[in-house]
Design an enzyme around this catalytic site. Sequence first.
Site, short mmCIF file in Angstrom:
data_model
loop_
_atom_site.label_atom_id
_atom_site.label_comp_id
_atom_site.label_asym_id
_atom_site.label_seq_id
_atom_site.Cartn_x
_atom_site.Cartn_y
_atom_site.Cartn_z
N LEU A 128 3.23 2.74 -7.00
CA LEU A 128 2.75 4.05 -7.42
C LEU A 128 2.98 4.27 -8.90
O LEU A 128 4.09 4.05 -9.40
CB LEU A 128 3.47 5.16 -6.64
CG LEU A 128 3.35 5.14 -5.12
CD1 LEU A 128 4.43 6.02 -4.51
CD2 LEU A 128 1.98 5.61 -4.69
N ASP A 129 1.94 4.66 -9.61
CA ASP A 129 2.12 5.18 -10.96
C ASP A 129 2.77 6.56 -10.83
O ASP A 129 2.52 7.28 -9.85
CB ASP A 129 0.76 5.28 -11.64
CG ASP A 129 0.86 5.90 -13.03
OD1 ASP A 129 1.86 5.65 -13.71
OD2 ASP A 129 -0.06 6.64 -13.41
N LYS A 130 3.63 6.91 -11.76
CA LYS A 130 4.31 8.21 -11.66
C LYS A 130 3.40 9.35 -12.09
O LYS A 130 3.24 10.35 -11.39
CB LYS A 130 5.58 8.21 -12.52
CG LYS A 130 6.28 9.58 -12.55
CD LYS A 130 7.56 9.52 -13.32
CE LYS A 130 7.31 9.37 -14.81
NZ LYS A 130 6.62 10.55 -15.38
#
Length: 666
Positions: A335-337
């Site tokens: 996951l990208d933040k």
Amino acid sequence: MNRLQKWVHGNWFVPVASGVLIIISFAIRQLADGAADPTIGPQWWLDAGVHATQPGAAFTLGDVLMIAAAVIAGYGIVVKAVRALTVRVIGIDLLVSVAAIGAVIIGNFWEAAAVTFLFSVGHALEAATLNRTRSALAELVAVAPDSAIVVRDGQQREVPAAQVGMGEIVLVKNGAKVPVDGQVVSGTGAIDEASITGESIPMEKSEGAQVFAGTVSRGGFLQVLATGIGADTTLARIIHRVEEAQDAKARTQAFIDRFSGWYTPAVMVLALAAGLVSGDAVLALTLLVIGCPGALVISIPVAIVAGIGRAARNGILIKGGEFLETSAKISAVALDKTGTLTEGRPELTDVVVLDSALERSEVLRWAAAAEAGSEHPLARPILETAQADGVGPQGVPDTVTPVPGKGIVSVVDGRRVLIGNPPLLAEYGVVDDGSAVRAAEALSAEGKTPMIVAVDDRVTGVVAVADRLRRDAPEMVAHLHRAGVKKVVMLTGDNRLVAEAIGTATGIDEIHASLLPEDKLDAVVRLQQEGHIIAMVGDGVNDAPALATADIGVAMGAAGSAVAVETADIALMGDDLLKLPEAIGLAKRTVAVMWQNIAIALITVVLLVAGVFAGGVTMSLGMLVHEASVLVVIANAMRLLHNTSSSTAAPQSERIMGREVQEVGA
């Protein structure tokens, strides 16, 4: 075309006509068998083929009607078989054709009629039930608006939706469908976007908001500037994508297609050998019928169509069967933040002054002046706060130089302004006595993203921005684990303290911070080398290399992005994090149904073959069981159309968390 003509050309005319002839033939046989008065004599129209199968026996009306039933039901089957042979394909239709024609030749007219009749009934039922599995696509087409009210020459005019021009003003009244993609220029209203995002709660829309074709107004009045019309609307792209996806083959389906390519000729060889060895033509023809791989051939595509249709109805676009099958094997999610775990709307939270000669407003002014030429999302909260405090920049910097992974360097009024992380200061020879690093670390520990500001060769202060953690982020991570995902990983360009604060709040298993785009790619590759099937969720910009390398690339909030709809392996149309575990769970259920269907098909064939050699399974009974197995397979797949997901997250306490910054890392 009137109703009668439509019915004649429909799926049910052939089996109904054939069935009526079979019933009449049986009725005539019963009348012939029941004629008890010998003085009347055996009338030709009552003599219903009593000795039709005996050599030299004459055809009776009952025989003629039974043959007619077989011809009506079997004509289309034979035509399909011949067409398939012209392109060197031996299919199910050929098996049934040979069996029916052989039955007629040996005088077994009832078996010929029964086999072709049951096969045609099966096809009609398959078509009807397959149409139901495509119901999600039909629903999408149904929500496409037919008309629109536009403002032309100061007057309201109702026109076909396809005739609305780009840039025209469209009026959306209460209860009306939105006919175009566009931007609200005036008014307020509530729009039901379930057809696009799967979200059942209407969304409030006001000036500047985006609306989509096919959504429905549940209140209010909107004036919308058309920015997407016809085939360029989000709804049209979704329909196109679902059509392609439902027709795309999974790897297992491709294998089954190859398998049936040699399986069908093998059945014909087996039937011929059995007939020659036993001298029993009926046995050979029966083997042809019960060996039809119909349920096997349809077992996978019907599940894929139903699974992708169910997903589309819930606002999840899956690119095709191959990606659906791969999604069922996902064991790690990266996951990208920014904009994924966080809301993507950063706010300026702190301005720390480190130069005693300056005021807070001056530190903010220099930071805003440097960011005025930056395209990064974090420039916006700094500039907005500066404007609100009356110290907003006038114009743009003389030059702006991005330094990947570190920050930016701007020249403002002849002075060099740095804004970024400690390595940026070191690269440009700016000396820090440690106060800037300590301030940045303290802000990071609070889940904020700090940026050090230096003017010329002097550190002046630190500004910090923060983003709200999505309320459903912890729930999403928990749901992923329940869906069978072994590892949930965060890949962020933000510093480790910020990343750890978010990781702790969400329950993420593994954190990789301070990453450049190529570092995210390396992280994905390492996970794949560990044996994981990985899905990557990102914004498609700085995450593009990682998204392309991951086994499944996922785009969130794709309704407003034509590129995401067309390129993502999975596109989550809404901004609901819980759609991700829902998509993985649905993929697993779909693949489970695929294997169940394969098992049903193979077990049915094995039992029928055993029944033929053991005695008791006739040609007509074999076809009846075969068609029943096809319907069981379809009915099993249709279970996927029922929504079993629970995607409503319990409210979580909102927290301010750090926002990934390109200047600082991403």
